[in-house]
Every structure is written in structure tokens, then in C-alpha cells.
Design a protein around this motif. Sequence first.
Motif, mmCIF file in Angstrom:
data_model
loop_
_atom_site.group_PDB
_atom_site.id
_atom_site.type_symbol
_atom_site.label_atom_id
_atom_site.label_comp_id
_atom_site.label_asym_id
_atom_site.label_seq_id
_atom_site.Cartn_x
_atom_site.Cartn_y
_atom_site.Cartn_z
ATOM 1 N N LEU A 35 0.835 -1.208 0.000
ATOM 2 C CA LEU A 35 0.000 0.000 0.000
ATOM 3 C C LEU A 35 0.872 1.260 0.000
ATOM 4 C CD1 LEU A 35 -2.917 1.081 0.119
ATOM 5 C CD2 LEU A 35 -2.752 0.989 2.600
ATOM 6 N N LEU A 36 1.941 1.195 0.775
ATOM 7 C CA LEU A 36 2.885 2.308 0.887
ATOM 8 C C LEU A 36 3.472 2.647 -0.487
ATOM 9 C CD1 LEU A 36 3.863 3.843 3.373
ATOM 10 C CD2 LEU A 36 5.758 2.249 3.546
ATOM 11 N N ASP A 37 3.928 1.600 -1.187
ATOM 12 C CA ASP A 37 4.498 1.805 -2.525
ATOM 13 C C ASP A 37 3.450 2.372 -3.483
ATOM 14 O OD1 ASP A 37 6.961 1.002 -1.837
ATOM 15 O OD2 ASP A 37 6.814 -1.034 -2.641
ATOM 16 N N GLY A 38 2.227 1.841 -3.387
ATOM 17 C CA GLY A 38 1.142 2.312 -4.244
ATOM 18 C C GLY A 38 0.858 3.788 -4.008
ATOM 19 N N CYS A 39 0.835 4.175 -2.732
ATOM 20 C CA CYS A 39 0.543 5.574 -2.387
ATOM 21 C C CYS A 39 1.662 6.496 -2.879
ATOM 22 C CB CYS A 39 0.370 5.734 -0.876
ATOM 23 S SG CYS A 39 -1.193 5.081 -0.292
ATOM 24 N N ARG A 40 2.912 6.049 -2.709
ATOM 25 C CA ARG A 40 4.043 6.868 -3.189
ATOM 26 C C ARG A 40 3.970 7.040 -4.696
ATOM 27 N NH1 ARG A 40 8.248 3.930 0.228
ATOM 28 N NH2 ARG A 40 8.333 5.152 2.141
ATOM 29 N N GLU A 41 3.659 5.928 -5.369
ATOM 30 C CA GLU A 41 3.570 5.956 -6.832
ATOM 31 C C GLU A 41 2.477 6.932 -7.289
ATOM 32 O OE1 GLU A 41 2.612 2.542 -9.853
ATOM 33 O OE2 GLU A 41 4.145 1.864 -8.432
ATOM 34 N N GLU A 42 1.313 6.849 -6.634
ATOM 35 C CA GLU A 42 0.193 7.724 -7.000
ATOM 36 C C GLU A 42 0.541 9.188 -6.735
ATOM 37 O OE1 GLU A 42 -2.424 7.457 -8.681
ATOM 38 O OE2 GLU A 42 -3.488 9.275 -8.148
ATOM 39 N N PHE A 43 1.191 9.418 -5.603
ATOM 40 C CA PHE A 43 1.604 10.768 -5.221
ATOM 41 C C PHE A 43 2.553 11.348 -6.275
ATOM 42 C CE2 PHE A 43 4.246 13.650 -2.626
ATOM 43 C CZ PHE A 43 3.245 14.449 -2.121
ATOM 44 N N HIS A 44 3.536 10.540 -6.695
ATOM 45 C CA HIS A 44 4.504 11.002 -7.695
ATOM 46 C C HIS A 44 3.859 11.164 -9.071
ATOM 47 C CE1 HIS A 44 7.940 11.232 -5.152
ATOM 48 N NE2 HIS A 44 7.732 10.003 -4.695
ATOM 49 N N ARG A 45 2.896 10.292 -9.392
ATOM 50 C CA ARG A 45 2.190 10.417 -10.665
ATOM 51 C C ARG A 45 1.490 11.774 -10.746
ATOM 52 N NH1 ARG A 45 -2.604 10.449 -12.878
ATOM 53 N NH2 ARG A 45 -3.671 10.281 -10.893
ATOM 54 N N ARG A 46 0.815 12.143 -9.657
ATOM 55 C CA ARG A 46 0.090 13.414 -9.652
ATOM 56 C C ARG A 46 1.061 14.592 -9.791
ATOM 57 N NH1 ARG A 46 -4.548 12.641 -4.949
ATOM 58 N NH2 ARG A 46 -5.277 10.643 -5.712
ATOM 59 N N LEU A 47 2.180 14.530 -9.064
ATOM 60 C CA LEU A 47 3.160 15.608 -9.133
ATOM 61 C C LEU A 47 3.715 15.752 -10.546
ATOM 62 C CD1 LEU A 47 5.519 15.655 -6.025
ATOM 63 C CD2 LEU A 47 3.956 17.407 -6.828
ATOM 64 N N LYS A 48 4.037 14.582 -11.155
ATOM 65 C CA LYS A 48 4.615 14.575 -12.494
ATOM 66 C C LYS A 48 3.637 15.185 -13.507
ATOM 67 C CE LYS A 48 6.075 10.686 -14.390
ATOM 68 N NZ LYS A 48 6.478 9.280 -14.372
ATOM 69 N N VAL A 49 2.379 14.756 -13.413
ATOM 70 C CA VAL A 49 1.345 15.271 -14.327
ATOM 71 C C VAL A 49 1.182 16.787 -14.131
ATOM 72 C CG1 VAL A 49 -1.144 15.261 -14.779
ATOM 73 C CG2 VAL A 49 0.082 13.113 -14.552
ATOM 74 N N TYR A 50 1.177 17.200 -12.863
ATOM 75 C CA TYR A 50 1.010 18.624 -12.554
ATOM 76 C C TYR A 50 2.169 19.445 -13.133
ATOM 77 C CZ TYR A 50 1.126 23.019 -10.039
ATOM 78 O OH TYR A 50 1.201 24.351 -9.735
ATOM 79 N N HIS A 51 3.412 18.991 -12.917
ATOM 80 C CA HIS A 51 4.564 19.747 -13.408
ATOM 81 C C HIS A 51 4.592 19.789 -14.930
ATOM 82 C CE1 HIS A 51 6.289 20.897 -9.668
ATOM 83 N NE2 HIS A 51 6.274 19.665 -9.217
ATOM 84 N N ALA A 52 4.207 18.684 -15.571
ATOM 85 C CA ALA A 52 4.165 18.654 -17.041
ATOM 86 C C ALA A 52 3.134 19.662 -17.547
ATOM 87 C CB ALA A 52 3.822 17.249 -17.523
ATOM 88 N N TRP A 53 1.960 19.708 -16.877
ATOM 89 C CA TRP A 53 0.906 20.655 -17.274
ATOM 90 C C TRP A 53 1.393 22.092 -17.074
ATOM 91 C CZ3 TRP A 53 -1.588 24.469 -14.490
ATOM 92 C CH2 TRP A 53 -2.651 25.093 -15.147
ATOM 93 N N LYS A 54 2.054 22.328 -15.932
ATOM 94 C CA LYS A 54 2.529 23.665 -15.585
ATOM 95 C C LYS A 54 3.516 24.169 -16.645
ATOM 96 C CE LYS A 54 2.327 26.912 -12.582
ATOM 97 N NZ LYS A 54 1.060 27.608 -12.420
ATOM 98 N N MET A 55 4.429 23.291 -17.052
ATOM 99 C CA MET A 55 5.419 23.663 -18.068
ATOM 100 C C MET A 55 4.725 24.002 -19.395
ATOM 101 S SD MET A 55 8.460 23.672 -16.911
ATOM 102 C CE MET A 55 9.518 23.511 -18.329
ATOM 103 N N ARG A 56 3.779 23.126 -19.788
ATOM 104 C CA ARG A 56 3.050 23.341 -21.042
ATOM 105 C C ARG A 56 2.270 24.656 -20.994
ATOM 106 N NH1 ARG A 56 1.267 18.045 -21.082
ATOM 107 N NH2 ARG A 56 -0.760 18.711 -20.329
ATOM 108 N N ASN A 57 1.629 24.885 -19.855
ATOM 109 C CA ASN A 57 0.815 26.082 -19.665
ATOM 110 C C ASN A 57 1.685 27.344 -19.730
ATOM 111 O OD1 ASN A 57 -1.822 27.096 -19.114
ATOM 112 N ND2 ASN A 57 -1.077 27.706 -17.095
ATOM 113 N N LYS A 58 2.873 27.261 -19.112
ATOM 114 C CA LYS A 58 3.805 28.390 -19.085
ATOM 115 C C LYS A 58 4.232 28.742 -20.514
ATOM 116 C CE LYS A 58 7.722 29.295 -16.038
ATOM 117 N NZ LYS A 58 8.687 28.546 -15.232
#
Lengths: 74, 85
Positions: A35-58
Motif C-alpha cells: 500500500l505504501l508503494d502504491g501511495c508513493r507511486e500515486e503521489f509522484h504520478r500526480r506531481l509529475k502530471v502537474y509539473h508537465a501541465w505547468k510547463m506546457r501552460n507556461k
Amino acid sequence: VTDKQKARAQQKNDLSQWKYAELRDVINTSCNIELLDGCREEFHRRLKVYHAWKMRNKKNVQSAARDSEEDHKR
Amino acid sequence: PATVETLQDKSWEQKAAAKADDLLESFMGIRDLDLSQTLIDLAKEKKNIDEFACAVDEVLGDFEFPDEFLYDVWGVLTDSRPGSQ
């Protein structure tokens, strides 16, 4: 919403539905490695998606600003 | 075509974006008014939540926002629209 999301929602422990606080609490307190690994993975997925969107938006905002500046000069 | 927007028009949108930002913080742990405003911009042009969900899927599909989150954002929009109360 999408077929992919619906399929994921049906899975047990679908972490994409979890709120940030739930993920954070498991990361900080759980001893369940899977569960711990799953949560870390999900957390990083969201961050990665957010940063990619932010860069594109910028980039989009910058190129729109450049276009309007050039229009002003004409 | 050019449209005229009054200050009041913008003000309810800003309030809605601020509330959507709270929802974003709760779901993602991140506050970002640009992203919240993008969600509100997508929602305000749609007639119902299904259309809104499709638009989010097209533009922000990578985020995989859960239905519950989209319902909440839609609720914020409908509550914030002038004349809704």
C-alpha cells in the motif's frame, strides 16, 4: 469519466480516487509495504502530471504574450 | 467576436476559482489558481456535468480527476453563478 478511469475505479484500492491527505497519512504511518508503494507511486504520478501541465501552460502563456507583443508593434 | 464583460462577471468567476482551488488543494495537496481557473473556464461553457467531464478529459485527462472531484467543482460553479441563490 473515461473508460480507463472507470476500469481503474472498479479496482480494489484505486488510489487515483484518494485525497491528498489520505495518501499522505498512509505514507507517513502505514507499515503495509504494498500500500505504501502504491501511495508513493500515486503521489509522484500526480506531481509529475502537474509539473508537465505547468510547463506546457507556461509555454502557451509565453507564446501568447509574445504574439500579442508582436501584434502591438505592427 | 468581441464580448463585453463587466467587473461583476469576472468577480463571480474569481470566487469560483478560489473555491475550486480549495478543492484542488484537498485532492492534490497543491494550490494553483491557473489550474483552478482552467477548470472553471471549462465548466462555465458547459450545459451539464457530463459535458464538463468530457471537456476535462480532453484538456486535463492526464490528471485523472475522480468523478467526486468533478462533481464538487461543478457544484462550486453552479453555486457561484450570479442569480443562483
